[in-house]
Design a protein around this motif. Structure first.
Motif, mmCIF file in Angstrom:
data_model
loop_
_atom_site.group_PDB
_atom_site.id
_atom_site.type_symbol
_atom_site.label_atom_id
_atom_site.label_comp_id
_atom_site.label_asym_id
_atom_site.label_seq_id
_atom_site.Cartn_x
_atom_site.Cartn_y
_atom_site.Cartn_z
ATOM 1 N N LYS A 134 0.834 -1.195 0.000
ATOM 2 C CA LYS A 134 0.000 0.000 0.000
ATOM 3 C C LYS A 134 0.879 1.261 0.000
ATOM 4 O O LYS A 134 2.101 1.192 0.056
ATOM 5 N N THR A 135 0.219 2.421 -0.082
ATOM 6 C CA THR A 135 0.925 3.712 -0.128
ATOM 7 C C THR A 135 0.656 4.499 1.145
ATOM 8 O O THR A 135 -0.497 4.658 1.558
ATOM 9 N N LEU A 136 1.738 5.018 1.753
ATOM 10 C CA LEU A 136 1.631 5.794 2.981
ATOM 11 C C LEU A 136 2.036 7.240 2.722
ATOM 12 O O LEU A 136 2.977 7.502 1.964
ATOM 13 N N GLY A 137 1.343 8.154 3.375
ATOM 14 C CA GLY A 137 1.696 9.572 3.295
ATOM 15 C C GLY A 137 2.522 9.965 4.512
ATOM 16 O O GLY A 137 2.017 9.953 5.632
ATOM 17 N N LEU A 138 3.785 10.295 4.293
ATOM 18 C CA LEU A 138 4.699 10.663 5.377
ATOM 19 C C LEU A 138 5.209 12.083 5.149
ATOM 20 O O LEU A 138 4.876 12.728 4.161
ATOM 21 N N GLY A 139 6.056 12.543 6.076
ATOM 22 C CA GLY A 139 6.731 13.815 5.882
ATOM 23 C C GLY A 139 7.949 13.625 5.004
ATOM 24 O O GLY A 139 8.115 12.597 4.353
ATOM 25 N N ARG A 140 8.820 14.627 4.998
ATOM 26 C CA ARG A 140 10.031 14.504 4.189
ATOM 27 C C ARG A 140 11.002 13.541 4.855
ATOM 28 O O ARG A 140 11.017 13.407 6.087
ATOM 29 N N PRO A 141 11.847 12.833 4.117
ATOM 30 C CA PRO A 141 12.864 11.965 4.715
ATOM 31 C C PRO A 141 13.744 12.745 5.691
ATOM 32 O O PRO A 141 14.206 13.838 5.386
ATOM 33 N N GLY A 172 2.413 19.004 4.818
ATOM 34 C CA GLY A 172 1.422 19.331 5.833
ATOM 35 C C GLY A 172 0.503 18.165 6.141
ATOM 36 O O GLY A 172 0.133 17.390 5.241
ATOM 37 N N GLU A 173 0.112 18.025 7.407
ATOM 38 C CA GLU A 173 -0.787 16.946 7.805
ATOM 39 C C GLU A 173 -2.187 17.068 7.200
ATOM 40 O O GLU A 173 -2.805 16.052 6.865
ATOM 41 N N PRO A 174 -2.744 18.275 7.038
ATOM 42 C CA PRO A 174 -4.067 18.361 6.405
ATOM 43 C C PRO A 174 -4.096 17.740 5.009
ATOM 44 O O PRO A 174 -5.113 17.164 4.601
ATOM 45 N N ASP A 175 -2.972 17.844 4.284
ATOM 46 C CA ASP A 175 -2.911 17.241 2.948
ATOM 47 C C ASP A 175 -2.986 15.720 3.032
ATOM 48 O O ASP A 175 -3.535 15.063 2.137
#
Length: 337
Positions: A134-141, A172-175
């Motif tokens: 699956k695909t996860l939304g994270l912050g920058r490395p 951003g977390e809202p995204d």
């Protein structure tokens, strides 16, 4: 005596006294109100609520600080602090990584004592293993909201980014919440406040990194030169943060107003849920064991730390003298070493 002087002379002298008094007051206020820039992440963070309270409830102002926020990504904030463009930045993950690379930064007062990151998923994900492929939304490395999930999934579930799951970076977390709702990602890293909002939209909190990684969150750092040159300003800032943490514990209504503003949440139940999760999780202390854990979390192959390379003396990266001094002045016994 003034009554024996010509009327015009009396007026001129009285006016002069008033002007001098006014100028003295203005100059005194100007000298006392130290302008400082405070970093905060885009979209708000549960780790940074004490700084939001300190600004919005006038606690910094009461300490003679004219504080204003600079909102940017964690990496930008750390680099701006190194460049002396921002005085105070609450980014322990990126900050500790920069310190290990030689950046002239130092931690001086804490905010959160627990990790507030969650892995929040679409409702069809029942267990962590369901995220394979699956695909996860994270912050920058390199950011905390990237590394803590990568480390948790790697150490405890033997899952690696790129191999077992795909990653999309969001600043951003809202995204990330929007992407979860749209179905373009199946999981996202969200702090407690944003996770509560996502739950309201039908998402689920799959895991909390605090259950796997001890964590200092939102710990403030500054340039070493600033502590040497503006120690009194750093003390006043520290006192404002301590008073904000006290405020959060004792003033539910006022804190909920701040949460509603910075996270743009209108639902009172969601706001109250956030308050309940975080109100007693803040402290100015920077416990040595959590400092050790913080820096050890940066010494992983995923973040480019050479295998087997030991950590340097961590005392060089933490200045507890200011928070201890302020606590004593406030009649409290410092707990840090």
């Amino acid at each position: 005596m003034i009554r024996n002087m010509p009327e015009s002379h009396q007026w001129n002298k009285a006016s002069g006294i008033m002007v001098v008094a006014l100028l003295t007051l203005m100059l005194g206020s100007y000298a006392f109100a130290q302008s400082v820039k405070v970093g905060r992440t885009v979209g708000g963070s549960g780790f940074h609520i004490p700084s939001y309270v300190a600004i919005d409830k006038g606690l910094f102002k009461a300490e003679g600080l004219d504080a204003s926020f600079i909102a940017a990504t964690a990496g930008v904030l750390v680099r701006a602090t190194i460049a002396k463009e921002i005085e105070f930045t609450p980014i322990p993950g990126g900050g500790s990584e920069a310190m290990l690379k030689g950046a002239p930064l130092v931690f001086f007062v804490g905010e959160s004592l627990i990790s507030q990151w969650t892995l929040t998923t679409t409702p069809d994900i029942k267990r962590v293993e369901d995220l394979r492929g699956k695909t996860l939304g994270l912050g920058r490395p390199g950011s905390a909201d990237y590394s803590e999930i990568v480390i948790t999934l790697g150490k405890h579930f033997k899952m690696q980014p790129g191999k077992d799951y795909r990653v999309i970076s969001f600043t951003g977390e809202p995204d990330r919440i929007a992407a979860l709702i749209q179905g373009s990602i199946q999981g996202g890293v969200l702090s407690f406040p944003h996770a509560a909002r996502a739950e309201k939209e039908g998402m689920k909190i799959l895991l909390r990194t605090g259950d796997y990684i001890p964590r200092l969150g939102g710990t403030f750092l500054t340039h070493r030169d600033f502590i040497k040159e503006k120690r009194d300003t750093v003390k006043r800032f520290t006192r404002g943060i301590i008073k904000a943490e006290d405020y959060i514990r004792t003033n539910k209504k006022g804190t909920m107003e701040v949460i509603e503003k910075y996270f743009e949440i209108k639902d009172p139940q969601v706001v109250e849920s956030i308050y309940t999760q975080v109100y007693d999780k803040y402290s100015p202390e920077m416990p040595p064991d959590l400092i050790q854990d913080l820096f050890e979390s940066r010494t992983t192959p995923e973040l480019g730390w050479p295998a087997g390379k030991p950590l340097p003396d961590l005392n060089q990266f933490v200045d507890r003298s200011i928070v201890n001094e302020v606590l004593k002045e406030m009649g409290r016994k410092p707990g840090g070493k």
